[in-house]
Design a protein around this motif. Structure first.
Motif, PDB file in Angstrom:
ATOM      1  N   ASP A   1       0.824  -1.208   0.000  1.00  0.00           N
ATOM      2  CA  ASP A   1       0.000   0.000   0.000  1.00  0.00           C
ATOM      3  C   ASP A   1       0.861   1.261   0.000  1.00  0.00           C
ATOM      4  O   ASP A   1       0.599   2.210  -0.750  1.00  0.00           O
ATOM      5  CB  ASP A   1      -0.932   0.028   1.218  1.00  0.00           C
ATOM      6  CG  ASP A   1      -2.068  -0.962   1.116  1.00  0.00           C
ATOM      7  OD1 ASP A   1      -2.362  -1.441  -0.007  1.00  0.00           O
ATOM      8  OD2 ASP A   1      -2.676  -1.268   2.171  1.00  0.00           O
ATOM      9  N   LYS A   2       1.885   1.281   0.846  1.00  0.00           N
ATOM     10  CA  LYS A   2       2.785   2.445   0.929  1.00  0.00           C
ATOM     11  C   LYS A   2       3.537   2.659  -0.387  1.00  0.00           C
ATOM     12  O   LYS A   2       3.688   3.794  -0.835  1.00  0.00           O
ATOM     13  CB  LYS A   2       3.798   2.267   2.062  1.00  0.00           C
ATOM     14  CG  LYS A   2       3.218   2.243   3.433  1.00  0.00           C
ATOM     15  CD  LYS A   2       3.082   3.626   3.973  1.00  0.00           C
ATOM     16  CE  LYS A   2       2.653   3.551   5.434  1.00  0.00           C
ATOM     17  NZ  LYS A   2       2.390   4.856   5.980  1.00  0.00           N
ATOM     18  N   ILE A   3       4.022   1.583  -1.001  1.00  0.00           N
ATOM     19  CA  ILE A   3       4.741   1.688  -2.271  1.00  0.00           C
ATOM     20  C   ILE A   3       3.814   2.225  -3.352  1.00  0.00           C
ATOM     21  O   ILE A   3       4.170   3.127  -4.118  1.00  0.00           O
ATOM     22  CB  ILE A   3       5.330   0.327  -2.694  1.00  0.00           C
ATOM     23  CG1 ILE A   3       6.447  -0.096  -1.734  1.00  0.00           C
ATOM     24  CG2 ILE A   3       5.849   0.381  -4.135  1.00  0.00           C
ATOM     25  CD1 ILE A   3       6.926  -1.521  -1.927  1.00  0.00           C
ATOM     26  N   ALA A   4       2.594   1.678  -3.420  1.00  0.00           N
ATOM     27  CA  ALA A   4       1.627   2.101  -4.430  1.00  0.00           C
ATOM     28  C   ALA A   4       1.284   3.576  -4.277  1.00  0.00           C
ATOM     29  O   ALA A   4       1.261   4.330  -5.261  1.00  0.00           O
ATOM     30  CB  ALA A   4       0.362   1.248  -4.342  1.00  0.00           C
ATOM     31  N   THR A   5       1.058   3.998  -3.056  1.00  0.00           N
ATOM     32  CA  THR A   5       0.717   5.402  -2.799  1.00  0.00           C
ATOM     33  C   THR A   5       1.900   6.319  -3.101  1.00  0.00           C
ATOM     34  O   THR A   5       1.745   7.342  -3.765  1.00  0.00           O
ATOM     35  CB  THR A   5       0.283   5.585  -1.321  1.00  0.00           C
ATOM     36  OG1 THR A   5      -0.811   4.710  -1.058  1.00  0.00           O
ATOM     37  CG2 THR A   5      -0.136   7.009  -1.050  1.00  0.00           C
ATOM     38  N   GLY A   6       3.070   5.945  -2.622  1.00  0.00           N
ATOM     39  CA  GLY A   6       4.260   6.775  -2.808  1.00  0.00           C
ATOM     40  C   GLY A   6       4.694   6.907  -4.258  1.00  0.00           C
ATOM     41  O   GLY A   6       5.168   7.967  -4.685  1.00  0.00           O
ATOM     42  N   ALA A   7       4.539   5.840  -5.036  1.00  0.00           N
ATOM     43  CA  ALA A   7       4.980   5.855  -6.435  1.00  0.00           C
ATOM     44  C   ALA A   7       3.846   6.216  -7.397  1.00  0.00           C
ATOM     45  O   ALA A   7       4.088   6.383  -8.600  1.00  0.00           O
ATOM     46  CB  ALA A   7       5.557   4.498  -6.810  1.00  0.00           C
ATOM     47  N   GLY A   8       2.614   6.285  -6.884  1.00  0.00           N
ATOM     48  CA  GLY A   8       1.485   6.621  -7.747  1.00  0.00           C
ATOM     49  C   GLY A   8       1.158   5.514  -8.739  1.00  0.00           C
ATOM     50  O   GLY A   8       0.816   5.780  -9.884  1.00  0.00           O
TER      51      GLY A   8
END
Length: 90
Positions: free
Chosen positions: A8-15
């Motif tokens: 979730d954090k990777i998806a949010t941070g990288a868009g």
């Protein structure tokens, strides 16, 4: 933090989507595993180093019976935190 939370954090941070983030994380983990299996080190500057450490054969005791047993030599994964990561945790 669980793997799902990290995705979730990777998806949010990288868009990017969670599916793409999951594939990226799995590819990274598989790459690190493959390198360690070959005896190579993986160094992520500022984060840390993954390496393989060798443990010597040694003697131990069976806690139930007290009998002495031989523990064979083995290889174990090892992680050493980098300076930036150590400083961030302080």
């Amino acid at each position: 933090m669980t793997k799902a939370e990290l995705i979730d954090k990777i998806a949010t941070g990288a868009g990017i989507s969670k599916a793409v983030a999951s594939k990226c994380l799995d590819a990274m983990i598989d790459s690190v595993k493959g390198a360690l299996k070959k005896g190579q080190k993986v160094t992520l500057v500022g984060f840390g180093t993954f390496s393989v450490s060798k443990r010597k054969a040694r003697k131990g005791r069976n806690p139930r019976t007290g009998e002495e047993i031989k523990i064979p030599a083995t290889k174990v994964p090892k992680f050493t935190a980098g300076k930036s990561l150590k400083d961030a945790v302080k």
